[in-house]
Structures are given as structure tokens and as C-alpha cells.
Scaffold this motif. Structure first.
Motif, mmCIF file in Angstrom:
data_model
loop_
_atom_site.group_PDB
_atom_site.id
_atom_site.type_symbol
_atom_site.label_atom_id
_atom_site.label_comp_id
_atom_site.label_asym_id
_atom_site.label_seq_id
_atom_site.Cartn_x
_atom_site.Cartn_y
_atom_site.Cartn_z
ATOM 1 N N TYR A 35 6.409 -3.314 -3.756
ATOM 2 C CA TYR A 35 5.380 -2.923 -4.710
ATOM 3 C C TYR A 35 5.372 -1.403 -4.812
ATOM 4 O O TYR A 35 5.653 -0.696 -3.843
ATOM 5 N N GLN A 37 2.792 1.823 -5.965
ATOM 6 C CA GLN A 37 1.391 2.142 -6.237
ATOM 7 C C GLN A 37 1.235 3.613 -6.580
ATOM 8 O O GLN A 37 1.519 4.479 -5.747
ATOM 9 N N LYS A 40 -4.798 6.023 -7.501
ATOM 10 C CA LYS A 40 -5.970 5.414 -8.128
ATOM 11 C C LYS A 40 -5.637 4.190 -8.990
ATOM 12 O O LYS A 40 -6.379 3.841 -9.919
ATOM 13 N N LYS A 41 -4.515 3.557 -8.698
ATOM 14 C CA LYS A 41 -4.118 2.339 -9.395
ATOM 15 C C LYS A 41 -3.843 1.238 -8.374
ATOM 16 O O LYS A 41 -3.610 1.520 -7.200
ATOM 17 N N PRO A 42 -3.856 -0.016 -8.815
ATOM 18 C CA PRO A 42 -3.484 -1.098 -7.882
ATOM 19 C C PRO A 42 -1.980 -1.156 -7.695
ATOM 20 O O PRO A 42 -1.223 -0.636 -8.528
ATOM 21 N N PRO A 43 -1.528 -1.791 -6.621
ATOM 22 C CA PRO A 43 -0.082 -1.986 -6.449
ATOM 23 C C PRO A 43 0.498 -2.835 -7.589
ATOM 24 O O PRO A 43 -0.140 -3.782 -8.061
ATOM 25 N N LEU A 45 4.018 -4.996 -8.763
ATOM 26 C CA LEU A 45 5.221 -5.629 -8.232
ATOM 27 C C LEU A 45 6.475 -5.017 -8.838
ATOM 28 O O LEU A 45 6.539 -4.755 -10.041
ATOM 29 N N LEU A 88 3.349 5.660 -3.792
ATOM 30 C CA LEU A 88 3.375 4.949 -2.510
ATOM 31 C C LEU A 88 4.151 3.655 -2.724
ATOM 32 O O LEU A 88 3.835 2.876 -3.631
ATOM 33 N N LEU A 90 5.180 0.127 -1.219
ATOM 34 C CA LEU A 90 4.693 -0.838 -0.236
ATOM 35 C C LEU A 90 5.632 -2.028 -0.158
ATOM 36 O O LEU A 90 6.055 -2.569 -1.173
ATOM 37 N N PHE A 106 1.244 -6.741 4.392
ATOM 38 C CA PHE A 106 1.796 -5.489 3.868
ATOM 39 C C PHE A 106 2.116 -4.509 4.989
ATOM 40 O O PHE A 106 1.413 -4.457 6.006
ATOM 41 N N PHE B 35 -8.217 -7.307 0.369
ATOM 42 C CA PHE B 35 -7.603 -6.230 1.138
ATOM 43 C C PHE B 35 -8.520 -5.011 1.149
ATOM 44 O O PHE B 35 -9.236 -4.746 0.181
ATOM 45 N N LEU B 43 -2.712 -1.131 3.356
ATOM 46 C CA LEU B 43 -3.416 -2.304 2.860
ATOM 47 C C LEU B 43 -3.652 -3.255 4.025
ATOM 48 O O LEU B 43 -2.715 -3.830 4.566
ATOM 49 N N PHE B 86 -9.427 -4.377 -2.644
ATOM 50 C CA PHE B 86 -8.678 -5.089 -3.679
ATOM 51 C C PHE B 86 -8.803 -6.588 -3.477
ATOM 52 O O PHE B 86 -8.716 -7.089 -2.356
ATOM 53 N N LEU B 97 1.862 -12.174 -6.043
ATOM 54 C CA LEU B 97 0.491 -11.706 -5.910
ATOM 55 C C LEU B 97 0.172 -10.650 -6.960
ATOM 56 O O LEU B 97 0.921 -9.684 -7.138
ATOM 57 N N PHE B 99 -2.824 -7.996 -8.339
ATOM 58 C CA PHE B 99 -4.000 -7.276 -7.868
ATOM 59 C C PHE B 99 -4.988 -6.980 -8.985
ATOM 60 O O PHE B 99 -4.594 -6.698 -10.127
ATOM 61 N N GLY B 100 -6.274 -7.025 -8.644
ATOM 62 C CA GLY B 100 -7.291 -6.438 -9.504
ATOM 63 C C GLY B 100 -7.247 -4.925 -9.390
ATOM 64 O O GLY B 100 -6.475 -4.367 -8.595
ATOM 65 N N LYS B 101 -8.085 -4.245 -10.158
ATOM 66 C CA LYS B 101 -8.079 -2.781 -10.168
ATOM 67 C C LYS B 101 -8.810 -2.177 -8.985
ATOM 68 O O LYS B 101 -8.738 -0.971 -8.757
ATOM 69 N N GLY B 102 -9.529 -2.994 -8.234
ATOM 70 C CA GLY B 102 -10.162 -2.524 -7.014
ATOM 71 C C GLY B 102 -11.584 -2.037 -7.199
ATOM 72 O O GLY B 102 -12.015 -1.715 -8.309
ATOM 73 N N ARG B 104 -13.855 0.960 -5.471
ATOM 74 C CA ARG B 104 -13.795 2.135 -4.601
ATOM 75 C C ARG B 104 -15.154 2.313 -3.944
ATOM 76 O O ARG B 104 -16.134 2.586 -4.623
#
Lengths: 115, 109
Positions: A35, A37, A40-43, A45, A88, A90, A106, B35, B43, B86, B97, B99-102, B104
Motif C-alpha cells: 500500500y 499512503q 493526510k490520506k488513507p492507504p 492499494l 509512506l 506499507l 501491517f 486501525f 497501523l 481508520f 481491503l 480504507f475509509g478516509k479516517g 483524526r
């Protein structure tokens, strides 16, 4: 051993360099993932390996080249990267590709900076 | 397409307060995980919870699969709870998998 180990933790590379990221797990998992990243964003794929075969490539540029030499090891070879590839990276693993029973585990990631 | 929506996007808490984070998903799921991403980027898997309720210390989670949502409860929050939470789901058909945007979370002393 219930960990996914990634090395190096930090990497700074020039746009003409070739480098590799390494990911290792000894949980007997048969699916492994890369993944990416951004801040400020989600991972997101990049690649999926299932039973050591590439099963999903999410339209990743060819300057990223994955490799799965055996069931415990996953590499990501980097060549001619751009500054926007700084992120980043992952690695994750799961018992099988449907992520059932225990889900994904992870690693702690490699923070890559391209200069 | 596949949708995972988390709310709220940002949350500031005083130390000791309780909070509830929500995750909505758009289809039936094989897997749902919560997570916590710490400031160093790691994570950490909190819960594997495609359905039902689980508890681990001050954290608990509930997934109501038939209504397509999951909740993460944090009680007596501590500054070390700060970071991004997340929700990630795995839909049927071997899709990986997503992910949502999370959310904070900042916990202040």
C-alpha cells in the motif's frame, strides 16, 4: 512471531537511483500486499500477491516493480522515481487473499523521500 | 463503487472524555477492521470485527452487518489515543481491503 517487518524505515533517494524496499513475515500468511499512503490520506492499494503470484496490480507505474521470492518475503524495487512518489509505503499480510479469520497485519512502513 | 465513510473527520477531546467513531459501508462485508495509525505511521490493528461486539480494555467495537455500519467506542481517552482511526472493509469476491478516509483524533490534557 506475529509481525510484519519492513526495511528500511526511512529512505532518501535521487530520481536516478535504484533502491528496494523489503517486507518479511513468518506467520505462514499466503497473501501479501503493498500500500502507498500520502500525507493526510488513507492507504491505497498498489499490489497483491496471493500464493507468491501477482494477482492484483492497481495500474501502478512501471517504475515500481514488485517481487515475491518466497512465501515469507515481498520486495518493491524502485527505479527512476519522481518527487511525487514520496510517501509512506506499507506492507501487509493476511492468511489468505479473502482476509478472513484474522484480517490484515501491517508493517510499520518505509517513509520514502525522492529528491 | 465501493464506499467506506467515516465520521466525524476530526475530533478533539479533553483527556478522560468518551467518544464514538462511526463507519458506514455500502455492501455486505467479509471483513471489517479498525486501525489506529500513530504519529510515526504505524497501523495498529484494534479489532477484526465483521459482525458482533468486541472489547479490549478502554476500546470496544460493534458491527451491525445487516445495517452496514460499525462503531468504535473509546472510553476515558488518554493523550496516547491521539492519531488517525481508520475503518477498512473487505467486500466479497476477494477484493482487497479498502480504507475509509479516517477520523483524526486529538486528545488534549
Amino acid at each position: 512471531d506475529t509481525e510484519v517487518t519492513q526495511t528500511p524505515k526511512h529512505l532518501v533517494m535521487g530520481m536516478t537511483n535504484k533502491k528496494s524496499l523489503k517486507c518479511e513475515q513468518h506467520m505462514g500468511h499466503r497473501a501479501m500486499y503493498w500500500y502507498k499512503q500520502k500525507a493526510k490520506k488513507p492507504p491505497e492499494l498498489m499490489f497483491v500477491y496471493s500464493y507468491e503470484k501477482l494477482s492484483i496490480n492497481e495500474s501502478v507505474p512501471s517504475r515500481f516493480s514488485p517481487e515475491c521470492p518466497n512465501s515469507s518475503l515481498l520486495n518493491l524495487h524502485l527505479h527512476a522515481l519522481q518527487p511525487e512518489d514520496s510517501a509512506l509505503y506499507l506492507c501487509a499480510s493476511s492468511p489468505n487473499s479473502d482476509g478472513s479469520f484474522y484480517g490484515y497485519t501491517f508493517g510499520s512502513g518505509t517513509r520514502l523521500t525522492v529528491v | 463503487g465501493i464506499q467506506v465513510e467515516q465520521s466525524p473527520p476530526d475530533l478533539i477531546l479533553q483527556e478522560g472524555a468518551n467518544s464514538t467513531l462511526r463507519c458506514n459501508f455500502s455492501d455486505s462485508v467479509n471483513n471489517l477492521q479498525w486501525f489506529h495509525q500513530n504519529p510515526w505511521g504505524q497501523l495498529i490493528n484494534l479489532f477484526y470485527i465483521p459482525s458482533g461486539t468486541k472489547q479490549n480494555g478502554r476500546l470496544s467495537a460493534t458491527t451491525v452487518a445487516t445495517e452496514r455500519y460499525s462503531l468504535l467506542y473509546i472510553s476515558s481517552s488518554q493523550t496516547t489515543d491521539s492519531g488517525v482511526y481508520f475503518c477498512a472493509v473487505l467486500y466479497s469476491g476477494n477484493t482487497p481491503l479498502v480504507f475509509g478516509k479516517g477520523t483524526r483524533l486529538s486528545v488534549i490534557a
